[in-house]
Motif scaffolding. Sequence first.
Motif, mmCIF file in Angstrom:
data_model
loop_
_atom_site.group_PDB
_atom_site.id
_atom_site.type_symbol
_atom_site.label_atom_id
_atom_site.label_comp_id
_atom_site.label_asym_id
_atom_site.label_seq_id
_atom_site.Cartn_x
_atom_site.Cartn_y
_atom_site.Cartn_z
ATOM 1 N N LEU A 35 -3.876 -49.175 -69.753
ATOM 2 C CA LEU A 35 -2.407 -48.364 -69.282
ATOM 3 C C LEU A 35 -1.741 -47.616 -70.787
ATOM 4 N N TYR A 36 -2.569 -48.017 -71.863
ATOM 5 C CA TYR A 36 -2.069 -47.344 -73.025
ATOM 6 C C TYR A 36 -1.895 -45.929 -73.013
ATOM 7 N N LEU A 37 -0.630 -45.184 -73.336
ATOM 8 C CA LEU A 37 -0.381 -43.807 -73.135
ATOM 9 C C LEU A 37 -0.439 -43.082 -74.565
ATOM 10 N N ILE A 38 -1.455 -41.971 -74.536
ATOM 11 C CA ILE A 38 -1.509 -41.150 -75.703
ATOM 12 C C ILE A 38 -0.628 -39.962 -75.624
ATOM 13 N N PRO A 39 0.061 -39.513 -76.344
ATOM 14 C CA PRO A 39 1.079 -38.332 -76.449
ATOM 15 C C PRO A 39 0.124 -37.024 -76.411
ATOM 16 N N ILE A 40 -0.014 -36.039 -75.440
ATOM 17 C CA ILE A 40 -0.495 -34.732 -75.650
ATOM 18 C C ILE A 40 0.612 -33.700 -75.458
ATOM 19 N N PRO A 41 0.881 -33.004 -76.773
ATOM 20 C CA PRO A 41 1.926 -31.855 -76.524
ATOM 21 C C PRO A 41 1.448 -31.028 -75.589
ATOM 22 N N CYS A 42 2.586 -30.213 -74.647
ATOM 23 C CA CYS A 42 2.277 -29.209 -73.766
ATOM 24 C C CYS A 42 0.795 -29.264 -73.297
ATOM 25 N N PRO A 43 0.685 -30.464 -72.386
ATOM 26 C CA PRO A 43 -0.761 -30.556 -71.682
ATOM 27 C C PRO A 43 -1.052 -29.558 -70.855
ATOM 28 N N ASN A 44 -0.163 -28.751 -70.299
ATOM 29 C CA ASN A 44 -0.593 -27.613 -69.269
ATOM 30 C C ASN A 44 -0.775 -26.397 -70.049
ATOM 31 N N ASN A 45 -0.781 -26.241 -71.390
ATOM 32 C CA ASN A 45 -1.005 -25.153 -72.237
ATOM 33 C C ASN A 45 -1.820 -25.620 -73.297
ATOM 34 N N PRO A 46 -3.218 -25.633 -72.929
ATOM 35 C CA PRO A 46 -4.138 -26.204 -73.972
ATOM 36 C C PRO A 46 -3.934 -25.456 -75.552
ATOM 37 N N LYS A 47 -3.887 -24.134 -75.624
ATOM 38 C CA LYS A 47 -3.730 -23.407 -76.718
ATOM 39 C C LYS A 47 -2.527 -23.705 -77.851
ATOM 40 N N LYS A 48 -1.456 -23.943 -76.795
ATOM 41 C CA LYS A 48 -0.012 -24.296 -77.460
ATOM 42 C C LYS A 48 -0.400 -25.751 -78.085
ATOM 43 N N SER A 49 -0.736 -26.647 -77.137
ATOM 44 C CA SER A 49 -1.012 -28.103 -77.552
ATOM 45 C C SER A 49 -2.067 -28.392 -78.700
ATOM 46 N N LEU A 50 -2.972 -27.537 -78.931
ATOM 47 C CA LEU A 50 -3.640 -27.594 -79.995
ATOM 48 C C LEU A 50 -2.936 -27.044 -81.400
ATOM 49 N N GLU A 51 -2.195 -26.167 -81.358
ATOM 50 C CA GLU A 51 -1.560 -25.739 -82.399
ATOM 51 C C GLU A 51 -0.534 -26.457 -82.809
ATOM 52 N N ILE A 52 0.139 -27.351 -81.843
ATOM 53 C CA ILE A 52 1.110 -28.469 -82.287
ATOM 54 C C ILE A 52 0.394 -29.517 -82.938
ATOM 55 N N GLN A 53 -0.817 -29.898 -82.411
ATOM 56 C CA GLN A 53 -1.214 -31.003 -82.886
ATOM 57 C C GLN A 53 -1.854 -30.653 -84.408
ATOM 58 N N THR A 54 -2.231 -29.269 -84.551
ATOM 59 C CA THR A 54 -2.670 -29.156 -85.720
ATOM 60 C C THR A 54 -1.816 -28.928 -86.844
ATOM 61 N N GLU A 55 -0.598 -28.707 -86.561
ATOM 62 C CA GLU A 55 0.674 -28.356 -87.270
ATOM 63 C C GLU A 55 1.282 -29.817 -87.795
ATOM 64 N N ILE A 56 1.019 -30.843 -86.878
ATOM 65 C CA ILE A 56 1.490 -32.437 -87.044
ATOM 66 C C ILE A 56 0.276 -32.971 -88.016
#
Length: 309
Positions: A35-56
């Motif tokens: 049940l452990y949750l991992i935060p994925i930013p902008c899950p409906n927008n893979p490109k933006k999600s990866l950009e946010i992950q990269t910046e973090i």
Amino acid sequence: MSDIFTFCRQIFEQEAMSSATGGGQKNLSTNWLGLYLIPIPCPNNPKKSLEIQTEIVRILDSFTELTTELTTELTTELSLRKKQYQYYRDQLLTFKDGEVEWKKLGEVCEFKNGFAFKSSLFKESGLPIIRITNITGSNVDLSDVKYFSPSDYARGNPLNYPVVKGDVLIAMSGATTGKIGYFNFEKTAYLNQRVGKFVPKEGVLINRYLYHFLLTKSDFIYVLAGGGALPNLSSRKLKEKLLIPIPYPDNPENSLKEQARIVAILDKFDTLTNSITEGLPREIELRQKQYGYYRDLLFSFPKPGEDAA
């Protein structure tokens, strides 16, 4: 380069430890893991999600690199300062024939062994006891100290074995045999058995001069103790076999002045070395706290059912 899962893992490990059950060996339930949750930013927008992950990752990596760089620089600086101190110490305490008189340590210094404190009577508060484990090789470390109460001892008086600021101590047995400790605290502590205290003769030998000299003789003292797996130092051998250079032996006033001059120079190098030795762990801790603060801040996404801040 790290990835976002590296930083998620660090947070996961903290939460897992707090959620684990059991005594000495912690256990996690598979239900909790599932049940452990991992935060994925902008899950409906893979490109933006990866950009946010990269910046973090970029921000957190920068803090990691800064901490590593600082640790390397300070460690290198500490090593250089230690070498500098040792160089000048060896130079200042090396004399030509006729410049000094080499005297047996027992001629210029008394020696006091410690009191036989009982480990069964150690306390968590009271009067501090200096044990061989508190001798670091240059100073006395009181971060792990045991205490006693004088009323626990009907025979002998442990108060007759004080250690005060400026005293020079030595470990007499065990893994720390021959290591020197300078007691630099305002409070009084008390000497345990197998810890010896040097008591220089007044008007003949300066305590701090003796301290710097003894640091040059660590190998000799270890051999004197028998070396091997069970070294054991004899105060009699120490006083008879160890020779110490006394400048101007026939002129006590000039002798003490010369000793004080040497001490003043070596103390400056010693202070520079200790300033980094003490400051290095503190600086690293501050950087780690800074990293932890921004890591937690960057991963503070709202969970399902929570409103975004």
